[in-house]
Design an enzyme around this catalytic site. Structure first.
Site, PDB file in Angstrom:
ATOM      1  N   TYR A   3      -2.227  -0.439  10.874  1.00 62.99           N
ATOM      2  CA  TYR A   3      -2.307  -1.101   9.562  1.00 62.99           C
ATOM      3  C   TYR A   3      -1.064  -0.795   8.724  1.00 62.99           C
ATOM      4  CZ  TYR A   3      -3.444  -1.580   4.601  1.00 62.99           C
ATOM      5  OH  TYR A   3      -3.383  -1.876   3.259  1.00 62.99           O
TER       6      TYR A   3
ATOM      7  N   THR B  15       0.818  -1.215   0.000  1.00 59.11           N
ATOM      8  CA  THR B  15       0.000   0.000   0.000  1.00 59.11           C
ATOM      9  C   THR B  15       0.851   1.265   0.000  1.00 59.11           C
ATOM     10  OG1 THR B  15      -1.552   1.260   1.361  1.00 59.11           O
ATOM     11  CG2 THR B  15      -0.118  -0.230   2.531  1.00 59.11           C
ATOM     12  N   ASP B  16       0.280   2.361  -0.477  1.00 57.16           N
ATOM     13  CA  ASP B  16       0.979   3.657  -0.414  1.00 57.16           C
ATOM     14  C   ASP B  16       1.029   4.198   1.018  1.00 57.16           C
ATOM     15  OD1 ASP B  16      -1.695   4.371  -0.093  1.00 57.16           O
ATOM     16  OD2 ASP B  16      -1.758   5.796  -1.738  1.00 57.16           O
TER      17      ASP B  16
HETATM   18  P1  NAD Z   1      -9.759  -7.361   1.811  1.00 53.23           P
HETATM   19  O1  NAD Z   1      -9.809  -7.053   3.262  1.00 53.23           O
HETATM   20  O2  NAD Z   1     -10.946  -7.088   0.963  1.00 53.23           O
HETATM   21  O3  NAD Z   1      -9.418  -8.912   1.599  1.00 53.23           O
HETATM   22  C1  NAD Z   1      -8.422  -9.570   2.345  1.00 53.23           C
HETATM   23  C2  NAD Z   1      -8.535 -11.064   2.065  1.00 53.23           C
HETATM   24  O4  NAD Z   1      -7.479 -11.718   2.807  1.00 53.23           O
HETATM   25  C3  NAD Z   1      -9.849 -11.684   2.532  1.00 53.23           C
HETATM   26  O5  NAD Z   1     -10.334 -12.576   1.542  1.00 53.23           O
HETATM   27  C4  NAD Z   1      -9.471 -12.435   3.798  1.00 53.23           C
HETATM   28  O6  NAD Z   1     -10.287 -13.572   4.044  1.00 53.23           O
HETATM   29  C5  NAD Z   1      -8.038 -12.832   3.492  1.00 53.23           C
HETATM   30  N1  NAD Z   1      -7.252 -13.057   4.713  1.00 53.23           N
HETATM   31  C6  NAD Z   1      -7.163 -12.230   5.791  1.00 53.23           C
HETATM   32  N2  NAD Z   1      -6.381 -12.792   6.735  1.00 53.23           N
HETATM   33  C7  NAD Z   1      -5.935 -13.975   6.227  1.00 53.23           C
HETATM   34  C8  NAD Z   1      -5.084 -14.993   6.706  1.00 53.23           C
HETATM   35  N3  NAD Z   1      -4.522 -14.925   7.928  1.00 53.23           N
HETATM   36  N4  NAD Z   1      -4.841 -16.066   5.896  1.00 53.23           N
HETATM   37  C9  NAD Z   1      -5.406 -16.162   4.663  1.00 53.23           C
HETATM   38  N5  NAD Z   1      -6.243 -15.229   4.176  1.00 53.23           N
HETATM   39  C10 NAD Z   1      -6.499 -14.148   4.943  1.00 53.23           C
HETATM   40  O7  NAD Z   1      -8.458  -6.617   1.262  1.00 53.23           O
HETATM   41  P2  NAD Z   1      -8.247  -5.819  -0.106  1.00 53.23           P
HETATM   42  O8  NAD Z   1      -8.776  -4.453   0.046  1.00 53.23           O
HETATM   43  O9  NAD Z   1      -8.686  -6.670  -1.216  1.00 53.23           O
HETATM   44  O10 NAD Z   1      -6.650  -5.717  -0.111  1.00 53.23           O
HETATM   45  C11 NAD Z   1      -5.860  -6.777  -0.623  1.00 53.23           C
HETATM   46  C12 NAD Z   1      -4.392  -6.421  -0.455  1.00 53.23           C
HETATM   47  O11 NAD Z   1      -4.118  -5.218  -1.163  1.00 53.23           O
HETATM   48  C13 NAD Z   1      -3.984  -6.166   0.993  1.00 53.23           C
HETATM   49  O12 NAD Z   1      -2.699  -6.689   1.178  1.00 53.23           O
HETATM   50  C14 NAD Z   1      -3.964  -4.646   1.113  1.00 53.23           C
HETATM   51  O13 NAD Z   1      -3.037  -4.240   2.078  1.00 53.23           O
HETATM   52  C15 NAD Z   1      -3.525  -4.268  -0.281  1.00 53.23           C
HETATM   53  N6  NAD Z   1      -4.011  -2.940  -0.747  1.00 53.23           N
HETATM   54  C16 NAD Z   1      -5.330  -2.611  -0.664  1.00 53.23           C
HETATM   55  C17 NAD Z   1      -5.758  -1.396  -1.160  1.00 53.23           C
HETATM   56  C18 NAD Z   1      -7.215  -0.982  -1.105  1.00 53.23           C
HETATM   57  O14 NAD Z   1      -7.529   0.170  -1.423  1.00 53.23           O
HETATM   58  N7  NAD Z   1      -8.135  -1.856  -0.763  1.00 53.23           N
HETATM   59  C19 NAD Z   1      -4.832  -0.500  -1.726  1.00 53.23           C
HETATM   60  C20 NAD Z   1      -3.487  -0.873  -1.771  1.00 53.23           C
HETATM   61  C21 NAD Z   1      -3.095  -2.104  -1.292  1.00 53.23           C
HETATM   62  O1  DAU Z   2      -4.199   3.990   0.326  1.00 55.48           O
HETATM   63  C1  DAU Z   2      -4.391   2.611   0.229  1.00 55.48           C
HETATM   64  C2  DAU Z   2      -5.267   2.138   1.365  1.00 55.48           C
HETATM   65  O2  DAU Z   2      -6.586   2.616   1.090  1.00 55.48           O
HETATM   66  C3  DAU Z   2      -5.275   0.633   1.525  1.00 55.48           C
HETATM   67  O3  DAU Z   2      -3.978   0.194   1.853  1.00 55.48           O
HETATM   68  C4  DAU Z   2      -6.273   0.202   2.599  1.00 55.48           C
HETATM   69  O4  DAU Z   2      -6.325  -1.209   2.677  1.00 55.48           O
HETATM   70  C5  DAU Z   2      -7.638   0.746   2.233  1.00 55.48           C
HETATM   71  O5  DAU Z   2      -8.567   0.438   3.258  1.00 55.48           O
HETATM   72  C6  DAU Z   2      -7.569   2.261   2.033  1.00 55.48           C
HETATM   73  O6  DAU Z   2      -7.331   2.941   3.280  1.00 55.48           O
HETATM   74  P1  DAU Z   2      -8.133   4.275   3.686  1.00 55.48           P
HETATM   75  O7  DAU Z   2      -8.104   4.411   5.151  1.00 55.48           O
HETATM   76  O8  DAU Z   2      -7.672   5.432   2.872  1.00 55.48           O
HETATM   77  O9  DAU Z   2      -9.619   3.858   3.155  1.00 55.48           O
HETATM   78  P2  DAU Z   2     -11.069   4.086   3.784  1.00 55.48           P
HETATM   79  O10 DAU Z   2     -12.050   3.707   2.724  1.00 55.48           O
HETATM   80  O11 DAU Z   2     -11.211   3.473   5.129  1.00 55.48           O
HETATM   81  O12 DAU Z   2     -11.123   5.669   3.977  1.00 55.48           O
HETATM   82  C7  DAU Z   2     -10.955   6.561   2.887  1.00 55.48           C
HETATM   83  C8  DAU Z   2     -10.993   7.977   3.433  1.00 55.48           C
HETATM   84  O13 DAU Z   2     -12.327   8.254   3.889  1.00 55.48           O
HETATM   85  C9  DAU Z   2     -10.108   8.203   4.626  1.00 55.48           C
HETATM   86  O14 DAU Z   2      -9.561   9.503   4.580  1.00 55.48           O
HETATM   87  C10 DAU Z   2     -11.039   8.073   5.826  1.00 55.48           C
HETATM   88  C11 DAU Z   2     -12.345   8.575   5.284  1.00 55.48           C
HETATM   89  N1  DAU Z   2     -13.570   7.954   5.843  1.00 55.48           N
HETATM   90  C12 DAU Z   2     -13.658   6.602   5.851  1.00 55.48           C
HETATM   91  C13 DAU Z   2     -14.779   5.984   6.363  1.00 55.48           C
HETATM   92  C14 DAU Z   2     -14.875   4.464   6.404  1.00 55.48           C
HETATM   93  C15 DAU Z   2     -14.608   8.763   6.315  1.00 55.48           C
HETATM   94  O15 DAU Z   2     -14.545   9.995   6.272  1.00 55.48           O
HETATM   95  N2  DAU Z   2     -15.728   8.146   6.814  1.00 55.48           N
HETATM   96  C16 DAU Z   2     -15.848   6.777   6.872  1.00 55.48           C
HETATM   97  O16 DAU Z   2     -16.891   6.273   7.371  1.00 55.48           O
END
Ligand code: NAD
Ligand code: DAU
Length: 350
Positions: free
Chosen positions: A157, A131-132
């Site tokens: 996190y 992640t960033d």
């Molecule tokens: P998510 O929370 O939607 O999914 C995570 C998955 O991992 C789930 O299917 C869960 O069951 C599985 N998991 C959790 N713990 C586990 C364990 N101990 N063993 C096996 N499986 C397990 O996450 P996401 O948003 O799809 O993110 C996926 C990856 O990308 C993560 O590593 C996250 O840090 C990274 N990432 C996410 C974002 C974002 O915006 N969502 C951005 C950049 C990087």
């Molecule tokens: O930047 C990459 C990351 O983006 C990933 O690594 C994480 O897994 C992913 O969850 C996400 O993190 P953020 O904390 O940025 O995402 P989130 O959707 O939780 O929140 C986005 C922005 O919105 C953040 O500034 C917090 C704000 N927010 C979030 C929620 C859930 C609110 O204002 N209200 C809310 O209820």
């Protein structure tokens, strides 16, 4: 023929990656290892679960013998590691599970790859999806994060993801393990668990519930459509250079409040409501602890070296996303009621 292990393939991004690889590469075997935590939902993959090149294994990445057995049994040569605890607010409430899964789980995978590949690393790859947030927070006007930006994580996190990145690099430097790390910005799109900003707010707009904007909504995120992220992972897994890091982002910065207003405009229109009707649902609530002000990714390296660019504009991607949630009320109902957890037992009989 490649034998690919995707960890976390039942989650949001992982399910898009699994679907892409299963469909695009029928000659590969794709093994999805997922513990099915609250964030794992196999219904996300119902359309490909019968594919002959796809196998699901329920297992925890922190369980070293299971991981080792999985890599050996399927002759895995490529690991796309996405399994993680991913939600910042949860990490603030319960940091332990983040260290366990994100740090120890990554270490267990690295060690299992090293042991099973027995230092014959030709054709092997350990690709860590990160992640960033590891880079910390930017001020307005500061240059976007590049691959050389110093790590400065603030939340449990991001500290756990930074730690796992360091372990991945340590395995490259110490044992010669072929690794790639990508640090990506905020993803959005279908199948995202409705705890994250965009799906949570779509759900609340539909049901006319309050929209809790943290602080004054001035925090900035750089949004990327999830299928563009899956395309980047595909490109990098095939053409990236071992030992390298690539930043992936949308060049698409929005303050939360601007984003919420745009989301309201699109959702009200698709629901045939009066324009702006849902603006009255916005509530400014107490801020997230140590809330990073701004993330922005400089993705010029992956653009220049590998020719990857985002293909979906934010307006298009958001409209597709809202439409997907409106078209799939059953998915959302099963997730919010907890019924989605029965999918595995009903489908796999365990
Ligand atoms: P998510 O929370 O939607 O999914 C995570 C998955 O991992 C789930 O299917 C869960 O069951 C599985 N998991 C959790 N713990 C586990 C364990 N101990 N063993 C096996 N499986 C397990 O996450 P996401 O948003 O799809 O993110 C996926 C990856 O990308 C993560 O590593 C996250 O840090 C990274 N990432 C996410 C974002 C974002 O915006 N969502 C951005 C950049 C990087
Ligand atoms: O930047 C990459 C990351 O983006 C990933 O690594 C994480 O897994 C992913 O969850 C996400 O993190 P953020 O904390 O940025 O995402 P989130 O959707 O939780 O929140 C986005 C922005 O919105 C953040 O500034 C917090 C704000 N927010 C979030 C929620 C859930 C609110 O204002 N209200 C809310 O209820």
């Amino acid at each position: 023929m490649k034998h690919i292990l995707v960890t976390g393939g039942a989650g949001f991004i992982g399910s898009h990656v699994v679907r892409r690889f299963v469909r695009k590469y029928p000659e590969y075997r794709i093994v999805n290892l997922d513990a099915l935590t609250y964030a794992g939902n196999l219904e996300n993959l119902s359309d490909i679960e019968g594919a002959s090149n796809y196998t699901f294994v329920k297992g925890d990445i922190t369980d070293y013998p299971t991981v080792l057995e999985c890599i050996c049994r399927f002759g895995i040569d490529t690991i796309l590691h996405l399994a993680a605890e991913s939600h910042v607010d949860r990490s603030i409430r319960d940091p332990f599970v983040f260290a366990r899964t994100n740090v120890l789980g990554t270490l267990s995978l690295l060690e299992a790859a090293r042991k099973s590949w027995k230092e014959d690393y030709s054709g092997k790859l350990f690709y860590h999806i990160s992640t960033d947030e590891v880079y910390g927070s930017l001020l307005p006007g500061e240059a976007a994060f590049s691959e050389t930006t110093k790590y400065d994580p603030h939340s449990p996190y991001s500290a756990s993801k930074a730690s796992s990145d360091h372990f991945v690099r340590a395995f490259h430097d110490t044992y010669g393990l072929p690794v790639i790390i990508t640090n990506c910005s905020n993803n959005y799109g279908p199948n995202q668990f409705p705890e994250k900003l965009i799906p949570l707010f779509i759900h609340h707009i539909v049901h006319r519930r309050p929209l809790p904007v943290y602080g004054r909504g001035e925090n900035v995120r750089d949004w990327l459509y999830v299928e563009d992220h899956a395309r980047a992972i595909d490109r990098i897994a095939h053409r990236g250079t071992s030992g390298e890091t690539y930043n992936i982002g949308g060049r698409n910065e929005w303050t939360n409040i601007e984003l919420v207003r745009l989301l309201i405009r699109i959702t009200d229109r698709l629901l045939h409501r009066d324009q702006g009707e849902s603006l009255s649902l916005i509530r400014f609530v107490p801020d997230r602890a140590c809330h990073d002000l701004r993330y922005a990714i400089d993705s010029s390296k992956v653009e220049r070296e590998l020719g990857w660019f985002p293909s979906v504009t934010f307006e298009q991607g958001l409209e597709r996303t809202v439409q997907w949630y409106l078209d799939h009320p059953g998915w959302l109902n099963r997730v919010t009621s907890g019924q989605y957890r029965e999918y595995y037992r009903n489908t796999y009989g365990e």
